[in-house]
Design an enzyme around this catalytic site. Structure first.
Site, short mmCIF file in Angstrom:
data_model
loop_
_atom_site.label_atom_id
_atom_site.label_comp_id
_atom_site.label_asym_id
_atom_site.label_seq_id
_atom_site.Cartn_x
_atom_site.Cartn_y
_atom_site.Cartn_z
N ASP A 1 -51.97 1.41 32.23
CA ASP A 1 -52.82 2.64 32.20
C ASP A 1 -53.05 3.17 30.91
OD1 ASP A 1 -53.86 5.10 33.37
OD2 ASP A 1 -52.38 5.40 34.59
C1 BGC Z 1 -54.89 7.51 35.35
C2 BGC Z 1 -55.38 6.36 36.17
C3 BGC Z 1 -56.86 6.04 35.87
C4 BGC Z 1 -56.86 6.03 34.35
C5 BGC Z 1 -58.23 5.35 33.90
C6 BGC Z 1 -55.22 7.51 33.89
O1 BGC Z 1 -55.06 8.69 33.05
O2 BGC Z 1 -53.64 7.91 35.27
O3 BGC Z 1 -55.14 6.59 37.43
O4 BGC Z 1 -57.01 4.76 36.46
O5 BGC Z 1 -56.37 7.09 33.71
O6 BGC Z 1 -59.08 6.45 34.17
#
Ligand code: BGC
Length: 752
Positions: free
Chosen positions: A294
């Site tokens: 993530d």
């Molecule tokens: C979120 C994810 C997301 C990623 C990309 C993160 O902050 O937890 O769910 O896919 O950002 O935007």
């Protein structure tokens, strides 16, 4: 190596010289063969580059020009594997042109959080959010919605959706509840698998398909205190009973990629958790795709979790644990190259990741005819009438009628006037989180919907109101005044998770949002002065109905006690206002059921229906203990009578258990009913839930019509995890429950 053009390219001082042959560019060869032809001529740097992701170039240019310059150089060098959040099809094409000038011309994946539609992109179809979709209990519709999402993504040059969420949400304080399918592992598992099927079809590589990315691995719906990123302290039983099943369902549905969770789980951050990312995911469950970190979570192994002293060690820990792709930025390929040269990460490990990524790029035709998209054609593919119709159908099927005393709903179309009031009456809140700027005319607010539906037959007035958390004395006074002169009042209140007015990730700018990512709350009340406004409107004595727009259950005890009509609309998406108006005025009969229990207050959390028998053995000394509304609650404008629940009295071990129930529409309107089937293992060697959902059916019945609904419980539906976590079926009595009915059968066999 026939037809190969051999070139020798110097890669700079000290770098190996790699022969380049273009054999892998031959589209007539099988993707697997092309992967091998390509991998063997890639430098280490080119390989680790495939494992790196960058935020889109245009976003970087605004916020971080130096990073943008480095990214552009790396794109031209051919050492960027993917992007997230490029802004437009044109930008996506521009990036593909940059890599086409690199040595091996390896195309880039463009990824996006396309979570209820490709809605971070301008002008797309914005479907209801996940918690809303879950309320419909309509898996076929969920799958179709995701086919549209995939089609819109591919049309605009995106290949990889960071979706579905497979986390089970149990804490309404968490801001991301609206992104989930709620509290029940079976609902989450089936819904998430339907998303995977919709997005990926066969394997995610057809012309209108994208790769799905199930997240978050693992369990982030249960972080302590409801705070995003906070640790998860989960028992092995909770993990195996609640957290694993939806994840396993996504893998079984063929989900090609997985995103690791921000959080730590029982002391180990998910991003360095080899037991989860490799032993469980690949070893036990046979996952063959790739795992993406993530956002900056490899960095956070050091920054936040403090399990590594520096970024290089963080990269080592994450890659060796099983992370294949770094989201995102500049601090990955150099450390990883060094780690391989030093023998701390093996080149085979790198090759496994690179092979999987390249296989999808070949299968998708990105080296061939699908590298670029037609920008004109892309515009025409977005939010088409048929896609909007699908978004509308879901918005009609999802809202949950929570209360309808004295049949205040549906409102009569013969009213002379109606007031639409409250801070969310004319707000974009109904699209939910993960939606960036959209053409205003694409979003139908509740006010728009009511005006369009009944504006030609009654006076529809709107009480202007400040933003959710900025309601003034004047707003309240104006609303109350107008309420006195209206025949009925529709109060639209709740939470606002929307980023529609936001430019880019900047939580400080989200001042009027009260839910969504990183928007946890220590209470789950109606924020600001909404309740005060409602109470004063209610005191006028005029008929009042409440429409809730929210992503998380809210503690609305006063509303439940005093307001006769309450519709939980959740976040019904771009067509939501139309659907809500149709329900309020009886054109559509509500049919959604709650996928998550409504606690009376944050202090009542945890509240969920599938609790252990002792959960509510004692009560709180003040106030009521049990929830406001349980999972599965949802009324209709008609009535359904359940009868003749039948199961065999005795069932032989290992045999399926046929269950039948008759459901009759006893009212005078057609309606849909979601028939939920629960099981309880009456006496068991370990404690088991008082009831656990095992199956459901969504049926439509005309007035007076009845249907026999049939289910077949499988042996695994009756299984429990014994004290050693073996899955066993224990003979003895089981209860089957649906509607208000209960029947018992005895499973034969020797007690263990
Ligand atoms: C979120 C994810 C997301 C990623 C990309 C993160 O902050 O937890 O769910 O896919 O950002 O935007």
């Amino acid at each position: 190596m026939k037809r190969a053009v051999l070139l020798l390219v110097g890669l700079g001082a000290g770098a190996a010289v790699h022969a380049q042959d273009g054999s892998y560019l031959d589209p007539s060869l099988a993707p697997e063969q092309r992967v091998e032809l390509l991998v063997r001529q890639m430098t280490l740097r080119e390989k680790v580059g495939q494992m790196n992701q960058y935020l889109g170039l245009e976003r970087q240019r605004t916020d971080k020009p130096q990073v943008a310059a480095q990214m552009e150089a790396e794109l031209k060098e051919g050492v960027v594997g993917s992007t997230l959040f490029t802004l437009t099809a044109e930008e996506g094409n521009r990036i593909q042109r940059m890599v086409e000038s690199s040595r091996l011309k390896i195309p880039v994946f463009h990824a996006m959080d396309s979570i209820h539609g490709h809605a971070c992109y301008y002008g797309t179809t914005v479907f209801p959010t996940a918690i809303t979709m879950a309320s419909s209990f309509d898996l076929a519709l969920v799958e179709q919605a995701h086919q549209v999402t995939a089609m819109e993504m591919r049309a605009t040059g995106y290949h990889w959706a960071f979706w579905p969420y497979m986390s089970v949400a149990r804490d309404a304080r968490w801001g991301r509840v609206g992104e989930t399918f709620g509290e029940d592992p079976l609902v989450v598992a089936r819904m998430a698998a339907a998303c995977v099927k919709g997005l990926q079809g066969e394997n995610g590589t057809g012309p209108n398909q994208v790769l799905a990315c199930a997240k978050a691995f693992l369990g982030d719906g249960q972080s302590v205190n409801g705070l995003n990123f906070a640790p998860m302290d989960l028992s092995e039983r909770t993990l195996r009973e609640v957290v694993y099943p939806p994840a396993k369902a996504c893998i079984d549905a063929g989900c090609r990629t997985i995103m690791a969770a921000h959080n730590e789980i029982n002391g180990t951050p998910c991003h360095s958790h080899k037991g989860l990312l490799t032993d469980l995911l690949r070893g036990e469950w046979g996952f063959e795709g790739y795992v993406v970190s993530d956002w900056m979570d490899i960095e956070r192994l050091n920054w936040i979790h403090k399990v590594t002293p520096d970024q290089k060690t963080s990269v080592e820990a994450a890659v060796n644990a099983g992370v294949d792709v770094h989201m995102q930025g500049i601090d990955f390929i150099e450390p990883l190259e060094e780690l391989v040269r030093e023998g701390r990460v093996s080149e085979e490990r790198i090759d496994r990741a690179v092979r999987a990524i390249l296989l999808d790029k070949f299968r998708m035709g990105l080296f061939d005819e699908n590298r670029y998209v037609d920008e004109e054609a892309a515009r025409a593919a977005l939010a088409t009438p048929s896609s909007r119709a699908l978004a509308l159908e879901m918005a009609r099927k999802a809202p949950v009628l929570l209360k309808n005393e004295n049949q205040i709903l549906p409102l009569s179309k013969a009213l002379k006037s109606v007031l639409v009031a409250g801070p969310l009456a004319d707000s974009n809140a109904l699209v939910g989180d993960w939606v960036y700027a959209q053409p205003p005319e694409n979003i139908i607010t509740v006010l728009d919907g009511v005006k369009a539906l009944v504006g030609n037959r009654m006076e529809v007035r709107h009480a202007r109101c400040g933003e959710l958390m900025e309601i003034t004395d004047e707003d309240i006074a104006r609303t109350v005044d107008m309420a006195r002169n209206a025949d009925a009042i529709i109060m639209v209140i709740g939470d606002n998770d929307s980023r529609v007015n936001e430019q880019w990730e900047d939580d400080s700018r989200r001042i009027n949002t009260s839910g969504g990512e990183n928007r946890a709350r220590s209470d789950i009340n109606l924020v600001g002065r909404q309740l005060e406004m409602l109470q004063q409107v209610h005191a006028t004595g005029k008929p009042v109905v409440v429409v809730l727009i929210n992503g998380r259950p809210l503690s609305v005890e006063w509303v439940a006690d005093h307001v006769e009509g309450i519709l939980e609309a959740w976040q019904p998406g771009m067509m939501g206002g139309q659907a809500v108006a149709e329900i309020l005025f009886g054109e559509v009969n509500p049919s959604g059921k709650l996928p998550m229990t409504f606690p009376r207050s944050a202090g009542h959390i945890l509240n969920y229906y599938s609790h252990r028998p002792s959960f509510y053995y004692k009560n709180y000394i003040f106030g009521k203990t049990e929830p406001l509304w349980w999972f599965g609650h949802g009324l209709s404008y008609t009535t359904f009578a359940y009868s003749d629940l039948s199961v065999p009295k005795q069932v032989a071990a290992g045999q399926p258990v046929p269950v039948r129930v008759t459901v009759k529409n006893t009212g005078n309107r057609a309606g849909d009913e979601v028939v939920l089937l629960y099981v309880n293992d009456v006496i068991s060697s370990v404690t088991t839930p008082v009831k656990l959902l095992k199956d459901w059916a969504r049926i439509r019945l005309e007035p007076g019509q009845q249907q026999v609904v049939e289910f077949a419980l499988t042996p695994s539906d009756l299984a429990l995890l014994d004290k050693d976590f073996n899955s066993v079926v224990e003979p003895g009595a089981f209860e089957v429950m649906t509607g208000a009915l209960k029947a018992e059968f005895v499973l034969e066999g020797n007690p263990q």
